[in-house]
Design a protein around this motif. Structure first.
Motif, PDB file in Angstrom:
ATOM      1  N   ARG A   1     -22.741  26.863   4.029  1.00 49.71           N
ATOM      2  CA  ARG A   1     -23.179  26.973   2.629  1.00 49.71           C
ATOM      3  C   ARG A   1     -24.648  27.339   2.465  1.00 49.71           C
ATOM      4  NH1 ARG A   1     -22.480  20.706   1.789  1.00 49.71           N
ATOM      5  NH2 ARG A   1     -24.432  20.071   2.726  1.00 49.71           N
ATOM      6  N   ASN A   2     -25.511  26.938   3.371  1.00 47.20           N
ATOM      7  CA  ASN A   2     -26.933  27.264   3.245  1.00 47.20           C
ATOM      8  C   ASN A   2     -27.327  28.496   4.031  1.00 47.20           C
ATOM      9  OD1 ASN A   2     -27.414  25.057   1.550  1.00 47.20           O
ATOM     10  ND2 ASN A   2     -27.649  23.687   3.305  1.00 47.20           N
TER      11      ASN A   2
ATOM     12  N   ILE B   1     -13.353  37.746   6.751  1.00 52.19           N
ATOM     13  CA  ILE B   1     -12.295  36.856   6.270  1.00 52.19           C
ATOM     14  C   ILE B   1     -11.783  36.071   7.477  1.00 52.19           C
ATOM     15  CG2 ILE B   1     -10.031  36.693   5.205  1.00 52.19           C
ATOM     16  CD1 ILE B   1     -10.634  39.372   3.813  1.00 52.19           C
ATOM     17  N   ILE B   2     -11.844  34.752   7.376  1.00 56.40           N
ATOM     18  CA  ILE B   2     -11.393  33.876   8.454  1.00 56.40           C
ATOM     19  C   ILE B   2     -10.276  33.002   7.906  1.00 56.40           C
ATOM     20  CG2 ILE B   2     -12.039  32.038  10.060  1.00 56.40           C
ATOM     21  CD1 ILE B   2     -14.966  33.067   9.759  1.00 56.40           C
ATOM     22  N   SER B   3      -9.107  33.059   8.547  1.00 55.57           N
ATOM     23  CA  SER B   3      -7.979  32.231   8.140  1.00 55.57           C
ATOM     24  C   SER B   3      -7.831  31.073   9.117  1.00 55.57           C
ATOM     25  CB  SER B   3      -6.685  33.044   8.116  1.00 55.57           C
ATOM     26  OG  SER B   3      -6.765  34.065   7.158  1.00 55.57           O
ATOM     27  N   ILE B   4      -7.680  29.882   8.571  1.00 58.95           N
ATOM     28  CA  ILE B   4      -7.465  28.695   9.382  1.00 58.95           C
ATOM     29  C   ILE B   4      -5.991  28.341   9.236  1.00 58.95           C
ATOM     30  CG2 ILE B   4      -8.045  26.271   9.759  1.00 58.95           C
ATOM     31  CD1 ILE B   4     -10.536  28.586   8.130  1.00 58.95           C
ATOM     32  N   ALA B   5      -5.233  28.495  10.323  1.00 59.86           N
ATOM     33  CA  ALA B   5      -3.780  28.344  10.258  1.00 59.86           C
ATOM     34  C   ALA B   5      -3.269  27.526  11.436  1.00 59.86           C
ATOM     35  CB  ALA B   5      -3.116  29.723  10.261  1.00 59.86           C
ATOM     36  N   SER B   6      -2.056  27.013  11.269  1.00 61.39           N
ATOM     37  CA  SER B   6      -1.377  26.281  12.328  1.00 61.39           C
ATOM     38  C   SER B   6       0.109  26.287  12.015  1.00 61.39           C
ATOM     39  CB  SER B   6      -1.881  24.840  12.406  1.00 61.39           C
ATOM     40  OG  SER B   6      -1.105  24.082  13.316  1.00 61.39           O
TER      41      SER B   6
ATOM     42  N   GLY C   1      -5.170  19.365  10.800  1.00 64.12           N
ATOM     43  CA  GLY C   1      -6.591  19.412  10.481  1.00 64.12           C
ATOM     44  C   GLY C   1      -7.100  20.745   9.979  1.00 64.12           C
ATOM     45  N   LYS C   2      -6.208  21.620   9.516  1.00 61.05           N
ATOM     46  CA  LYS C   2      -6.629  22.927   9.000  1.00 61.05           C
ATOM     47  C   LYS C   2      -7.619  22.777   7.853  1.00 61.05           C
ATOM     48  CE  LYS C   2      -2.455  24.133   8.066  1.00 61.05           C
ATOM     49  NZ  LYS C   2      -1.814  22.946   8.591  1.00 61.05           N
ATOM     50  N   THR C   3      -7.288  21.917   6.907  1.00 62.57           N
ATOM     51  CA  THR C   3      -8.159  21.737   5.747  1.00 62.57           C
ATOM     52  C   THR C   3      -9.493  21.145   6.157  1.00 62.57           C
ATOM     53  OG1 THR C   3      -6.274  21.514   4.263  1.00 62.57           O
ATOM     54  CG2 THR C   3      -8.355  20.596   3.501  1.00 62.57           C
ATOM     55  N   LEU C   4      -9.490  20.206   7.064  1.00 65.35           N
ATOM     56  CA  LEU C   4     -10.737  19.607   7.538  1.00 65.35           C
ATOM     57  C   LEU C   4     -11.619  20.659   8.204  1.00 65.35           C
ATOM     58  CD1 LEU C   4     -12.426  17.056   7.877  1.00 65.35           C
ATOM     59  CD2 LEU C   4     -11.263  16.683  10.052  1.00 65.35           C
ATOM     60  N   VAL C   5     -11.017  21.518   9.027  1.00 61.74           N
ATOM     61  CA  VAL C   5     -11.776  22.584   9.680  1.00 61.74           C
ATOM     62  C   VAL C   5     -12.307  23.577   8.646  1.00 61.74           C
ATOM     63  CG1 VAL C   5     -11.603  24.580  11.248  1.00 61.74           C
ATOM     64  CG2 VAL C   5     -10.620  22.371  11.906  1.00 61.74           C
ATOM     65  N   ALA C   6     -11.452  23.989   7.703  1.00 62.08           N
ATOM     66  CA  ALA C   6     -11.858  24.975   6.692  1.00 62.08           C
ATOM     67  C   ALA C   6     -12.999  24.445   5.821  1.00 62.08           C
ATOM     68  CB  ALA C   6     -10.662  25.354   5.824  1.00 62.08           C
ATOM     69  N   THR C   7     -12.857  23.221   5.340  1.00 65.17           N
ATOM     70  CA  THR C   7     -13.906  22.667   4.467  1.00 65.17           C
ATOM     71  C   THR C   7     -15.180  22.370   5.250  1.00 65.17           C
ATOM     72  OG1 THR C   7     -12.922  20.458   4.691  1.00 65.17           O
ATOM     73  CG2 THR C   7     -12.306  21.748   2.749  1.00 65.17           C
ATOM     74  N   SER C   8     -15.052  21.901   6.479  1.00 65.11           N
ATOM     75  CA  SER C   8     -16.237  21.639   7.307  1.00 65.11           C
ATOM     76  C   SER C   8     -16.980  22.929   7.609  1.00 65.11           C
ATOM     77  CB  SER C   8     -15.839  20.942   8.614  1.00 65.11           C
ATOM     78  OG  SER C   8     -15.286  19.676   8.352  1.00 65.11           O
ATOM     79  N   LEU C   9     -16.238  23.980   7.891  1.00 64.47           N
ATOM     80  CA  LEU C   9     -16.858  25.282   8.146  1.00 64.47           C
ATOM     81  C   LEU C   9     -17.563  25.784   6.890  1.00 64.47           C
ATOM     82  CD1 LEU C   9     -17.291  27.441  10.269  1.00 64.47           C
ATOM     83  CD2 LEU C   9     -15.077  28.411   9.674  1.00 64.47           C
TER      84      LEU C   9
ATOM     85  N   LEU D   1     -13.179  31.995   3.667  1.00 61.48           N
ATOM     86  CA  LEU D   1     -12.424  31.080   4.519  1.00 61.48           C
ATOM     87  C   LEU D   1     -11.119  30.768   3.822  1.00 61.48           C
ATOM     88  CD1 LEU D   1     -15.378  28.663   5.314  1.00 61.48           C
ATOM     89  CD2 LEU D   1     -14.531  30.528   6.759  1.00 61.48           C
ATOM     90  N   LEU D   2      -9.991  31.053   4.472  1.00 62.47           N
ATOM     91  CA  LEU D   2      -8.685  30.802   3.879  1.00 62.47           C
ATOM     92  C   LEU D   2      -8.033  29.610   4.554  1.00 62.47           C
ATOM     93  CD1 LEU D   2      -9.278  33.812   3.106  1.00 62.47           C
ATOM     94  CD2 LEU D   2      -6.825  34.144   3.137  1.00 62.47           C
ATOM     95  N   ASP D   3      -7.769  28.578   3.769  1.00 61.13           N
ATOM     96  CA  ASP D   3      -7.023  27.410   4.236  1.00 61.13           C
ATOM     97  C   ASP D   3      -5.548  27.753   4.012  1.00 61.13           C
ATOM     98  OD1 ASP D   3      -6.063  24.944   4.939  1.00 61.13           O
ATOM     99  OD2 ASP D   3      -7.011  23.849   3.291  1.00 61.13           O
ATOM    100  N   VAL D   4      -4.832  28.022   5.095  1.00 59.40           N
ATOM    101  CA  VAL D   4      -3.482  28.568   5.044  1.00 59.40           C
ATOM    102  C   VAL D   4      -2.434  27.450   4.995  1.00 59.40           C
ATOM    103  CG1 VAL D   4      -1.848  30.068   6.294  1.00 59.40           C
ATOM    104  CG2 VAL D   4      -4.281  30.590   6.309  1.00 59.40           C
ATOM    105  N   SER D   5      -1.283  27.761   4.415  1.00 61.12           N
ATOM    106  CA  SER D   5      -0.142  26.837   4.402  1.00 61.12           C
ATOM    107  C   SER D   5       0.290  26.538   5.833  1.00 61.12           C
ATOM    108  CB  SER D   5       1.056  27.463   3.679  1.00 61.12           C
ATOM    109  OG  SER D   5       0.727  27.810   2.369  1.00 61.12           O
ATOM    110  N   PRO D   6       0.888  25.368   6.068  1.00 61.71           N
ATOM    111  CA  PRO D   6       1.390  25.071   7.408  1.00 61.71           C
ATOM    112  C   PRO D   6       2.702  25.802   7.692  1.00 61.71           C
ATOM    113  CG  PRO D   6       1.872  23.255   5.940  1.00 61.71           C
ATOM    114  CD  PRO D   6       1.051  24.241   5.153  1.00 61.71           C
ATOM    115  N   GLY D   7       3.000  25.985   8.951  1.00 58.17           N
ATOM    116  CA  GLY D   7       4.276  26.557   9.338  1.00 58.17           C
ATOM    117  C   GLY D   7       4.193  28.018   9.729  1.00 58.17           C
TER     118      GLY D   7
END
Length: 176
Positions: free
Chosen positions: A26-27, A2-7, A13-21, A163-169
């Motif tokens: 995916r393959n 489980i990887i959380s992308i937070a700031s 750019g959390k969402t950009l990093v999460a979706t790009s990752l 991959l968890l795209d976390v809320s800001p703050g």
């Protein structure tokens, strides 16, 4: 894994990093993206998933049976969130303040309080190619994001990289 992308700040750019990752993995392996920013979910803008399941998220709020209620005030006394007030001949329920803890119904000496669900958001699931996708969506005006985030996290698939795209703050939604 489980990887959380937070700031601590929005717009970093959390969402950009999460979706790009997610797209980059995916393959290679089984991957799941969970958008936990339930107040502003936007991972779907990048992944364009086909949503196949939508489930309401509800919290239990008190409902008074006036035939049994003696207006003793015990429910208001035990409510840590001041979501209940007892006045002569009536019990006022402020359901937007209620956290659904159940103390009022459990401790009511007359068993005059039951609970009914109040919808506060939805959890949507689907796919974007090989990527499993889950997002929570809080109803506009709701103050508590945590119950919706908890429901999103229940959808974590332990057989995939999550991959968890976390809320800001740094507030309760992030900690959760």
């Amino acid at each position: 894994m489980i990887i959380s992308i937070a700031s601590g700040k929005g717009g970093t750019g959390k969402t950009l990093v999460a979706t790009s990752l997610a797209i980059s993995l995916r393959n290679e392996e089984k991957v799941q993206l969970l958008d936990c920013d339930v107040e502003e979910p936007d991972s779907h803008l990048f992944l364009k998933p086909a949503i196949t399941v939508s489930e309401p998220v509800c919290i239990p709020v008190p409902k008074v049976d006036y035939a049994r209620c003696t207006f003793c005030g015990e429910c208001a006394r035990v409510c840590a969130y001041k979501a209940i007030a007892v006045v002569p001949g009536s019990v006022l329920i402020f359901d937007q303040l209620c956290h659904g803890c159940g103390a009022c119904s459990y401790l009511c000496p007359e068993k005059a309080i039951s609970e009914e669900g109040r919808e506060m958001g939805v959890v949507e699931s689907g796919r974007s190619g090989n990527i499993e996708f889950v997002q929570g969506r809080l109803i506009v005006g709701e103050a508590m994001a945590v119950p919706v985030i908890r429901r999103v996290k229940q959808k974590i698939n332990r057989n995939r990289t999550a991959l968890l795209d976390v809320s800001p703050g740094t507030s309760c939604p992030v900690v959760n």
